[in-house]
Design an enzyme around this catalytic site. Structure first.
Site, mmCIF file in Angstrom:
data_model
loop_
_atom_site.group_PDB
_atom_site.id
_atom_site.type_symbol
_atom_site.label_atom_id
_atom_site.label_comp_id
_atom_site.label_asym_id
_atom_site.label_seq_id
_atom_site.Cartn_x
_atom_site.Cartn_y
_atom_site.Cartn_z
ATOM 1 C CG ASP A 11 -1.758 1.253 1.124
ATOM 2 O OD1 ASP A 11 -2.336 1.529 0.066
ATOM 3 O OD2 ASP A 11 -2.103 1.644 2.394
ATOM 4 C CB SER A 12 0.179 4.888 -0.215
ATOM 5 O OG SER A 12 -0.932 4.611 0.787
ATOM 6 C CB CYS A 74 -3.885 0.175 -2.054
ATOM 7 S SG CYS A 74 -3.777 1.899 -2.342
ATOM 8 C CD GLU A 152 0.525 7.199 6.191
ATOM 9 O OE1 GLU A 152 1.722 7.281 6.565
ATOM 10 O OE2 GLU A 152 -0.116 6.163 5.603
ATOM 11 C CB CYS A 184 -9.432 4.534 2.070
ATOM 12 S SG CYS A 184 -7.949 5.122 2.593
ATOM 13 C CG HIS A 186 -4.505 5.034 5.223
ATOM 14 N ND1 HIS A 186 -4.247 4.481 4.001
ATOM 15 C CD2 HIS A 186 -3.284 5.317 5.999
ATOM 16 C CE1 HIS A 186 -3.010 4.659 3.762
ATOM 17 N NE2 HIS A 186 -2.631 5.332 5.029
HETATM 18 N N1 DGL Z 1 -4.866 3.340 1.771
HETATM 19 C C1 DGL Z 1 -4.937 3.490 0.307
HETATM 20 C C2 DGL Z 1 -6.391 3.006 -0.351
HETATM 21 O O1 DGL Z 1 -6.939 2.146 0.163
HETATM 22 C C3 DGL Z 1 -4.435 4.829 -0.169
HETATM 23 C C4 DGL Z 1 -4.389 6.001 0.629
HETATM 24 C C5 DGL Z 1 -3.414 6.954 0.058
HETATM 25 O O2 DGL Z 1 -2.298 6.855 -0.023
HETATM 26 O O3 DGL Z 1 -4.108 8.231 -0.294
HETATM 27 O O4 DGL Z 1 -6.899 3.726 -1.231
#
Ligand code: DGL
Length: 264
Positions: A11-12, A74, A152, A184, A186
């Site tokens: 993931d990011s 992600c 984050e 998302c 996160h």
């Molecule tokens: N966690 C990610 C997602 O599911 C990306 C969040 C990001 O880096 O902007 O989209």
């Protein structure tokens, strides 16, 4: 014969850890290598072309670590890059689609909220899912970049979270949404705070359980399963290793192990 090669997960940065912890729970015989692409974070503001290229580079790195399957943990990278990854590489991929379909099946008010990054919100894939599955249900998409930033920063509870949630989630609730899609990865870290704000009648859809189940299915179908207890996951970060390591132990506790640096 057991295939002891690892499953690659990326993931990011921190979000994919919500998927990883579910994989570790459901697939205890699988070794995992996690790449946190902090150098390129956030993904949610990047173009489709960038995300395709970046995801391909992370895939190459994971293949160098002998990954036998790759989980794109992600939503943003999945909607932007999953098809191109499947065209470019033969390794099996498991990705995440914003969970519109299950949310539509759950709503009683006929309105659902989808919490997603800017890139996911604007994607053709989300538009297609809404077209194919919304079936008359109203879909209110809310951009969640401020929530990603809080996770984050290691802030998952407290007044800053409540204020950001009121801005992001509040309007969808005010419009009558009774199901919220955490589109998302996160966001499951904020699930307790979201549930508190939303109240007892509102359901949250977190796709990580389904993703781990799908991974298990793919490994079984392709005879790639590991068969004995696997060691702890390996973590790589393309960004600030120490910051990632601190967040990792904050968010995953005993599942955290030392972090290595990855040049991708
Ligand atoms: N966690 C990610 C997602 O599911 C990306 C969040 C990001 O880096 O902007 O989209």
């Amino acid at each position: 014969m057991a295939d002891t090669r690892p499953v690659g997960v990326f993931d990011s940065d921190l979000g994919g850890l919500t998927v990883l912890r579910e994989i570790l729970r459901q697939c205890p015989t699988e070794a995992c290598v996690y790449v946190a692409d902090g150098e390129a974070a956030p993904y949610g503001t990047k173009s489709e072309a960038f995300l395709q290229e970046r995801s391909a580079r992370i895939t190459e790195f994971l293949l160098e670590q002998e990954a036998k399957a790759i989980v794109v943990a992600c939503n943003t990278a999945s909607v932007a890059a999953l098809s191109s990854l499947r065209e470019r590489f033969t390794v099996p991929f498991v990705g995440i689609d914003p969970a519109v379909k299950p949310a539509v099946a759950l709503t009683q008010t006929g309105t659902i909220g989808v919490l997603a990054t800017t890139a996911t919100a604007a994607s053709d894939r989300l538009a297609r899912l809404i077209h194919d599955y919304a079936n008359g249900v109203r879909v209110i998409t809310r951009e969640c970049a401020s929530l990603v930033e809080l996770v984050e920063a290691g802030v998952v509870e407290g007044p800053e979270v409540d204020t950001a949630l009121a801005e992001v989630v509040g309007p969808a609730l005010a419009e009558g949404a009774d199901v919220l899609v955490l589109a998302c990865t996160h966001l499951p870290f904020l699930a307790p705070a979201i549930a508190r704000l939303a109240g007892p009648g509102i359901k949250l859809v977190d796709p990580s359980t389904a993703v781990a189940r799908q991974l298990q299915r793919v490994l079984t179908d392709q005879q790639l399963e590991g068969t004995s207890e696997a060691g702890p996951p390996l973590y790589y970060s393309t960004g600030e290793q120490n910051v990632f390591a601190a967040r990792l132990s904050q968010l995953l506790g005993p599942l955290a192990t030392p972090v290595r640096s990855a040049a991708v």
